[in-house]
Scaffold this motif. Structure first.
Motif, PDB file in Angstrom:
ATOM      1  N   UNK A 117       0.809  -1.225   0.000  1.00 54.95           N
ATOM      2  CA  UNK A 117       0.000   0.000   0.000  1.00 54.95           C
ATOM      3  C   UNK A 117       0.844   1.278   0.000  1.00 54.95           C
ATOM      4  N   UNK A 118       1.441   1.621  -1.157  1.00 53.34           N
ATOM      5  CA  UNK A 118       2.010   2.961  -1.260  1.00 53.34           C
ATOM      6  C   UNK A 118       0.844   3.958  -1.218  1.00 53.34           C
ATOM      7  N   UNK A 119       0.921   4.977  -0.341  1.00 50.97           N
ATOM      8  CA  UNK A 119      -0.267   5.839  -0.160  1.00 50.97           C
ATOM      9  C   UNK A 119      -0.722   6.396  -1.508  1.00 50.97           C
ATOM     10  N   UNK A 120       0.157   7.112  -2.177  1.00 49.43           N
ATOM     11  CA  UNK A 120       0.015   7.459  -3.597  1.00 49.43           C
ATOM     12  C   UNK A 120       1.342   8.037  -4.043  1.00 49.43           C
ATOM     13  N   UNK A 121       1.544   8.181  -5.316  1.00 48.08           N
ATOM     14  CA  UNK A 121       2.854   8.531  -5.847  1.00 48.08           C
ATOM     15  C   UNK A 121       3.512   9.707  -5.110  1.00 48.08           C
ATOM     16  N   UNK A 122       2.789  10.815  -4.854  1.00 49.22           N
ATOM     17  CA  UNK A 122       3.474  11.936  -4.177  1.00 49.22           C
ATOM     18  C   UNK A 122       3.988  11.599  -2.777  1.00 49.22           C
ATOM     19  N   UNK A 123       3.480  10.540  -2.147  1.00 52.09           N
ATOM     20  CA  UNK A 123       3.906  10.174  -0.791  1.00 52.09           C
ATOM     21  C   UNK A 123       5.110   9.256  -0.753  1.00 52.09           C
ATOM     22  N   UNK A 124       5.542   8.752  -1.907  1.00 52.67           N
ATOM     23  CA  UNK A 124       6.575   7.702  -1.901  1.00 52.67           C
ATOM     24  C   UNK A 124       7.720   8.058  -2.853  1.00 52.67           C
ATOM     25  N   UNK A 125       8.924   8.059  -2.291  1.00 50.70           N
ATOM     26  CA  UNK A 125      10.108   8.309  -3.121  1.00 50.70           C
ATOM     27  C   UNK A 125      10.296   7.182  -4.132  1.00 50.70           C
ATOM     28  N   UNK A 126      11.053   7.457  -5.161  1.00 47.35           N
ATOM     29  CA  UNK A 126      11.330   6.436  -6.177  1.00 47.35           C
ATOM     30  C   UNK A 126      11.963   5.200  -5.537  1.00 47.35           C
ATOM     31  N   UNK A 127      12.840   5.471  -4.594  1.00 40.67           N
ATOM     32  CA  UNK A 127      13.545   4.381  -3.900  1.00 40.67           C
ATOM     33  C   UNK A 127      12.546   3.476  -3.168  1.00 40.67           C
ATOM     34  N   UNK A 128      11.591   4.117  -2.482  1.00 40.43           N
ATOM     35  CA  UNK A 128      10.577   3.347  -1.750  1.00 40.43           C
ATOM     36  C   UNK A 128       9.674   2.576  -2.715  1.00 40.43           C
ATOM     37  N   UNK A 129       9.265   3.241  -3.780  1.00 42.37           N
ATOM     38  CA  UNK A 129       8.421   2.575  -4.780  1.00 42.37           C
ATOM     39  C   UNK A 129       9.141   1.331  -5.326  1.00 42.37           C
ATOM     40  N   UNK A 130      10.413   1.492  -5.618  1.00 44.83           N
ATOM     41  CA  UNK A 130      11.179   0.357  -6.170  1.00 44.83           C
ATOM     42  C   UNK A 130      11.231  -0.791  -5.164  1.00 44.83           C
ATOM     43  N   UNK A 157       2.961  14.573 -12.428  1.00 43.16           N
ATOM     44  CA  UNK A 157       3.694  14.900 -13.670  1.00 43.16           C
ATOM     45  C   UNK A 157       5.003  15.635 -13.339  1.00 43.16           C
ATOM     46  N   UNK A 158       4.916  16.537 -12.349  1.00 45.91           N
ATOM     47  CA  UNK A 158       6.119  17.252 -11.893  1.00 45.91           C
ATOM     48  C   UNK A 158       7.127  16.300 -11.257  1.00 45.91           C
ATOM     49  N   UNK A 159       6.619  15.378 -10.465  1.00 44.81           N
ATOM     50  CA  UNK A 159       7.493  14.459  -9.737  1.00 44.81           C
ATOM     51  C   UNK A 159       8.116  13.417 -10.656  1.00 44.81           C
ATOM     52  N   UNK A 160       7.376  13.058 -11.719  1.00 48.22           N
ATOM     53  CA  UNK A 160       7.846  12.012 -12.647  1.00 48.22           C
ATOM     54  C   UNK A 160       7.792  12.525 -14.082  1.00 48.22           C
TER      55      UNK A 160
END
Lengths: 418, 418
Positions: free
Chosen positions: A191-204, A232-235
């Motif tokens: 459960x990643x909260x949503x993209x803005x809440x999770x760094x790329x490292x955490x998502x990976x 869009x800004x974050x990615x």
């Protein structure tokens, strides 16, 4: 181990279709459905009986997206803009779940009310807190609910008490998964909260865990336009929001994506191609003015759609109320689309709330022999009936009219829960 | 003749403003408000007491547009297109009110449920039937409700059993008005169903009666686009729909016009200039896909706006539910207007449902000394309260969450009704 339940039975074996058997006998063996009969089969003549007279029995509900820790703020702050609402209510409320005793109290009450409204399957977000998440799983499982609970992951763009470092988030998640091994009916979901809440490292890292441990994923997608612009800004490397999950392996078979209000044809195709489920949360989308999701269009395209209360963006815990709001939102969508898109019928919206959730968990839609019973019984016989209403009419009315006290019995995974 | 009511008190003396007095004593003399006090005044020390502890007391609701005979079809047929809905449910249901015993049964039950939800002021359509209309007035008055009831007039474009000749319609209306003379709190109101249902001759006669007997008028206006086009065909001499009422003297001070979803600036100006009240019926407008009325804009322009359940186009009899739907619809209006129009807050929508209705009947908004008490008491103390919620937060939550059983007392025109 045999049980006969007598009532008027309604179920939805396929989308838009209601099967109705009046004054029927539903026979169970060890909690599993044997069949629906006009008269009691000989083998069941001595069985235990649950007789509900002229009441209505129907498969119970799956609430496929909600924030369990937001239960104490249900129905409040609906006048506030999103950011103020988050700061005044959401973050403060969630932060309290570091306190295990507090979590136990709230989750016990939430569980009782879910069951009282006939919700027997769940897909819930908890908070970042591992211990409270385990407590939520315990409360759900011991009360007889089935489904998924996710410890929330969040290592950026949150308030201090609700943010983990990436390392903490990963190690706590791994420990939580280890400690979840013994649960039977309530299973963990990434459960990643949503993209803005999770760094790329955490998502990976989460994508890796999901793959290694063969776990499903739940998150949020394209709820509102500001959020889409933020992603869009974050990615900048991602053409669309969904790709920020996809590139880390978090957008695949049985992934649950809440909202998808603004998912265009390309994003919708990506969901269908990957077996992603949309969880439509009509009341939340209205309260937070996110928009009206094109649910009928999605379904026509072959998209799998489920329903969620999304408390506390949604203010309605009852899935009967969520069904009614899904119909209302679909009617707004019809107005917004200048009559190009159709609205959801009661039978269709009920299918999404019951049969579609059963299917998500690998079962067949409707009351099918061999499956454990998930059902609720509504006694509407105190209602005015001067017109000799059909069972179908009474079924329909229940979604607009039923009070909590009208739900007189609930069965989850073959056991009577109330 | 003296009564002290103890509770947390909330009222709305002006639009958007809530006055809250915690743990207060509301003192009544012969049903009229003496004042709100922190401690019991000496003169009331020996008075009768109604203590509600930590519960919430607020002025009760006015349901300013609904079709009483459609109560038996509440929550049904919401999937049908308008014409099929009218033919399958509405006309058949209304036709039965030629049967007085049937009418008595339905109207008794309706009255009980209105009171159970805290509705103490009403503006109701009955059917064309004089005797059933008198019965409805009797039921409302004897139960302690206040307001207006109208015998419906309809001499064209209806089904056979629901149509009168113009002569019948006029003579029955005159006889009904004669027979209504002894009612005290439920008064008659002139009720042309809507322009397509009434010949020019009938409209002219009704306008004359309204003028001679000094009666208010209620009807429907600009609910949907097909209806507006139809009125244009029927009255090519009228530039806009409202003029079909206006030219017969049926569009003046205190006229109640339900819906006004599609009333443009010119029609809205005509309403303001003539002292016409808009009755906004949010749930009905959604269910029948009429659209989202620009309520915030109307109010900003100085338009008087009231709320109605419009059962059974509306599926919600509870005005607490109607308040919540009014907020939801105003949020859709915000989306539809591309964020140009704002949404209704809980305090604003509550004002329309309570104080605005009191004003329509010539009273001051809020709990004002000298006025008869109209109020309900909500006991939400069984709700989860882990956060020491403020009275204001609990008030807000009630509109989204209250069940019928949470309403523990209702006062109408100074008397306790339950």
């Amino acid at each position: 181990m045999r049980l006969v339940i007598q009532a008027n039975i309604i179920h939805a074996p396929s989308y838009g279709d209601l099967q109705i058997v009046e004054n029927a006998y539903l026979c169970l063996e060890k909690g599993r459905i044997v069949g629906i009969f006009d008269t009691i089969p000989e083998a069941f003549e001595q069985a235990e009986r649950n007789d509900f007279g002229n009441a209505l029995l129907m498969p119970s509900f799956g609430d496929m997206h909600f924030h369990a820790p937001q239960y104490p703020m249900l129905g409040m702050g609906m006048d506030l803009p999103l950011i103020e609402w988050l700061n005044t209510y959401t973050f403060k409320t969630e932060a309290r779940f570091s306190d295990v005793a507090y979590a136990r109290d709230v989750y016990k009450r939430l569980t009782q009310e879910l069951i009282a409204w006939g919700t027997t399957r769940v897909c819930a977000f908890s908070t970042i807190h591992r211990e409270s998440t385990l407590l939520l799983m315990e409360e759900f499982e011991s009360a007889g609910l089935s489904g998924f609970v996710g410890k929330v992951n969040m290592d950026r763009n949150g308030l201090a008490p609700l943010q983990e470092s990436c390392e903490e988030s990963v190690s706590e998640t791994l420990l939580w998964l280890e400690q979840s091994k013994d649960f039977k009916r309530i299973r963990p979901i990434i459960t990643p909260r949503f993209t803005p809440s999770c760094s790329d490292e955490l998502m990976a890292a989460l994508g890796k865990i999901a793959k290694e441990q063969d776990l499903y994923v739940q998150s949020h997608l394209s709820e509102n336009l500001a959020e889409i612009a933020w992603v869009k800004d974050l990615h900048p490397d991602c053409v669309q929001y969904w790709e920020s999950y996809d590139k880390y392996g978090l957008f695949g078979d049985h992934s649950l994506m809440a909202h998808c209000v603004h998912s265009d044809a390309r994003e919708r195709k990506a969901m269908r191609d990957r077996g992603v489920y949309v969880v439509h949360c009509p009341d939340s989308n209205t309260n937070l003015m996110s928009g009206a999701a094109p649910v009928k269009r999605m379904i026509a395209e072959g998209q799998k759609v489920l329903l969620g209360s999304d408390i506390a963006g949604g203010a309605i815990l009852s899935m009967m109320g969520v069904v009614a709001e899904a119909i209302r939102v679909s009617k707004f969508r019809r107005i917004l689309s200048e009559w190009q898109e159709d609205f959801l019928t009661v039978a269709e919206a009920y299918y999404l709330a019951s049969s579609a959730a059963a299917e998500y968990f690998g079962e067949k839609p409707g009351l099918v022999a061999g499956q454990e019973l998930h059902a609720l019984v509504i006694d509407d016989t105190k209602e005015l009936d001067t017109q000799r209403l059909s069972v179908r009419e009474r079924f329909e009315r229940a979604f607009y009219r039923a009070q909590k006290s009208d739900i007189v019995a609930v069965y989850g995974a073959g056991k009577r829960l109330r």
